[in-house]
Design a protein around this motif. Structure first.
Motif, PDB file in Angstrom:
ATOM      1  N   ASP A 150       0.835  -1.209   0.000  1.00  0.00           N
ATOM      2  CA  ASP A 150       0.000   0.000   0.000  1.00  0.00           C
ATOM      3  C   ASP A 150       0.870   1.260   0.000  1.00  0.00           C
ATOM      4  O   ASP A 150       0.594   2.226  -0.730  1.00  0.00           O
ATOM      5  N   ASP A 151       1.911   1.256   0.820  1.00  0.00           N
ATOM      6  CA  ASP A 151       2.804   2.421   0.848  1.00  0.00           C
ATOM      7  C   ASP A 151       3.473   2.626  -0.508  1.00  0.00           C
ATOM      8  O   ASP A 151       3.622   3.770  -0.975  1.00  0.00           O
ATOM      9  N   LEU A 152       3.876   1.537  -1.139  1.00  0.00           N
ATOM     10  CA  LEU A 152       4.513   1.642  -2.449  1.00  0.00           C
ATOM     11  C   LEU A 152       3.563   2.242  -3.480  1.00  0.00           C
ATOM     12  O   LEU A 152       3.942   3.107  -4.275  1.00  0.00           O
ATOM     13  N   MET A 153       2.290   1.780  -3.476  1.00  0.00           N
ATOM     14  CA  MET A 153       1.322   2.303  -4.437  1.00  0.00           C
ATOM     15  C   MET A 153       1.062   3.786  -4.195  1.00  0.00           C
ATOM     16  O   MET A 153       0.937   4.573  -5.153  1.00  0.00           O
ATOM     17  N   ASP A 154       0.984   4.202  -2.913  1.00  0.00           N
ATOM     18  CA  ASP A 154       0.795   5.623  -2.616  1.00  0.00           C
ATOM     19  C   ASP A 154       1.983   6.439  -3.105  1.00  0.00           C
ATOM     20  O   ASP A 154       1.817   7.533  -3.679  1.00  0.00           O
ATOM     21  N   GLU A 155       3.181   5.941  -2.898  1.00  0.00           N
ATOM     22  CA  GLU A 155       4.369   6.658  -3.358  1.00  0.00           C
ATOM     23  C   GLU A 155       4.399   6.761  -4.880  1.00  0.00           C
ATOM     24  O   GLU A 155       4.799   7.792  -5.438  1.00  0.00           O
ATOM     25  N   ILE A 156       3.978   5.675  -5.550  1.00  0.00           N
ATOM     26  CA  ILE A 156       3.936   5.717  -7.019  1.00  0.00           C
ATOM     27  C   ILE A 156       2.952   6.774  -7.498  1.00  0.00           C
ATOM     28  O   ILE A 156       3.225   7.543  -8.431  1.00  0.00           O
ATOM     29  N   LYS A 157       1.756   6.846  -6.855  1.00  0.00           N
ATOM     30  CA  LYS A 157       0.764   7.850  -7.237  1.00  0.00           C
ATOM     31  C   LYS A 157       1.308   9.259  -7.007  1.00  0.00           C
ATOM     32  O   LYS A 157       1.121  10.156  -7.843  1.00  0.00           O
ATOM     33  N   GLU A 158       1.976   9.470  -5.873  1.00  0.00           N
ATOM     34  CA  GLU A 158       2.547  10.788  -5.594  1.00  0.00           C
ATOM     35  C   GLU A 158       3.593  11.164  -6.630  1.00  0.00           C
ATOM     36  O   GLU A 158       3.652  12.316  -7.088  1.00  0.00           O
ATOM     37  N   GLU A 159       4.440  10.204  -6.998  1.00  0.00           N
ATOM     38  CA  GLU A 159       5.461  10.486  -8.002  1.00  0.00           C
ATOM     39  C   GLU A 159       4.845  10.816  -9.357  1.00  0.00           C
ATOM     40  O   GLU A 159       5.319  11.702 -10.079  1.00  0.00           O
ATOM     41  N   MET A 160       3.754  10.105  -9.714  1.00  0.00           N
ATOM     42  CA  MET A 160       3.084  10.386 -10.988  1.00  0.00           C
ATOM     43  C   MET A 160       2.451  11.775 -10.972  1.00  0.00           C
ATOM     44  O   MET A 160       2.531  12.516 -11.968  1.00  0.00           O
ATOM     45  N   GLU A 161       1.831  12.148  -9.851  1.00  0.00           N
ATOM     46  CA  GLU A 161       1.258  13.489  -9.755  1.00  0.00           C
ATOM     47  C   GLU A 161       2.344  14.551  -9.824  1.00  0.00           C
ATOM     48  O   GLU A 161       2.173  15.583 -10.477  1.00  0.00           O
ATOM     49  N   MET A 162       3.444  14.306  -9.154  1.00  0.00           N
ATOM     50  CA  MET A 162       4.548  15.251  -9.207  1.00  0.00           C
ATOM     51  C   MET A 162       5.097  15.379 -10.631  1.00  0.00           C
ATOM     52  O   MET A 162       5.427  16.483 -11.089  1.00  0.00           O
ATOM     53  N   ALA A 163       5.187  14.251 -11.339  1.00  0.00           N
ATOM     54  CA  ALA A 163       5.662  14.295 -12.727  1.00  0.00           C
ATOM     55  C   ALA A 163       4.710  15.102 -13.607  1.00  0.00           C
ATOM     56  O   ALA A 163       5.150  15.867 -14.482  1.00  0.00           O
ATOM     57  N   ASP A 164       3.375  14.960 -13.388  1.00  0.00           N
ATOM     58  CA  ASP A 164       2.406  15.748 -14.155  1.00  0.00           C
ATOM     59  C   ASP A 164       2.570  17.242 -13.868  1.00  0.00           C
ATOM     60  O   ASP A 164       2.498  18.077 -14.789  1.00  0.00           O
TER      61      ASP A 164
END
Length: 243
Positions: A150-164
């Motif tokens: 779950d923590d990994l998926m949240d971090e991935i989502k945050e990184e994708m939002e930051m990339a956008d």
């Protein structure tokens, strides 16, 4: 009594037997063992049992040869009417036959031990493999438990939002006056309003009206005009003359 009938030759200990003795006498040299030491000890024991079986088979073959010789000797003594000698040969034959029965029982016991030991070793190896698989799965589960996923998926989502956000920031036009666009529009509206006000306050220009040229001579006479029409025409000429 030497049952084999000949002096046993001194045998050189085999490498396996030496290894087995060294493993049992020296404690393995590594603190007493582990799974590898136990497997080596089991293998050495199986080898030792099989060597014992081979020894018993050699002894059995030797006794069978003795029985054949005593049978032939008893027959020869009977042919010579040596009944006492023939009886003695048969007694020795019975002793050898009894010893062969014992050897058969010993071989059966040794074979049973070998089979049980090999089966136990196989079961132990299977257990160790299954236990190793269980431990590997446990280690993997510790590294990838549900909370970490779950923590990994949240971090991935945050990184994708930051990339956008970074992509959107890089896609913005570089215009130093872009931030003052509202002020510029307000100033433009003020200028337009001022122009309209100036136009309203400006005095209106008089429009020039082009009048027809007044004739200098007499007006043409209307043919077949009545007296009233002629009177009106004279009055018009008089007015034009006064302009």
């Amino acid at each position: 009594m030497n049952w084999f009938g000949r002096k046993k030759e001194k045998q050189t200990p085999s490498a396996v037997s030496s290894t087995s003795k060294n493993g049992r006498g020296g404690g393995g040299g590594g603190g007493g063992g582990g799974a590898t030491a136990r497997q080596t000890s089991t293998a050495n024991t199986v080898v030792s049992l099989r060597e014992s079986i081979a020894t018993q088979e050699k002894r059995e073959q030797h006794l069978e040869k003795k029985i054949e010789d005593l049978t032939a000797e008893a027959k020869a003594k009977m042919a010579k009417k040596d009944k006492k000698g023939a009886l003695f040969c048969l007694k020795r034959k019975k002793l050898y036959e009894a010893e062969i029965d014992k050897i058969a029982n010993i071989k059966m016991t040794l074979e049973t031990q070998v089979m049980n030991l090999e089966s136990a070793a196989q079961n132990a190896a299977t257990f160790q493999a299954m236990n190793a698989g269980k431990n590997a799965m446990s280690n993997i589960r510790e590294d990838t438990n549900i909370d970490k996923v779950d923590d990994l998926m949240d971090e991935i989502k945050e990184e994708m939002e930051m990339a956008d956000e970074i992509s959107n920031a890089l896609a913005q036009p570089v215009d130093p006056l872009l931030t003052d666009e509202d002020d510029l529009l307000a100033e433009l509206q003020e200028l337009e309003a001022q122009d309209v006000e100036d136009e309203l306050l400006m005095p209106a220009k008089a429009e020039e009206v082009t009048l027809p040229v007044v004739p200098s001579g007499e007006l043409p006479k209307i043919p077949n005009a009545t007296k009233a029409e002629e009177a009106e025409l004279k009055q018009l000429e008089a007015e034009l003359a006064g302009l």
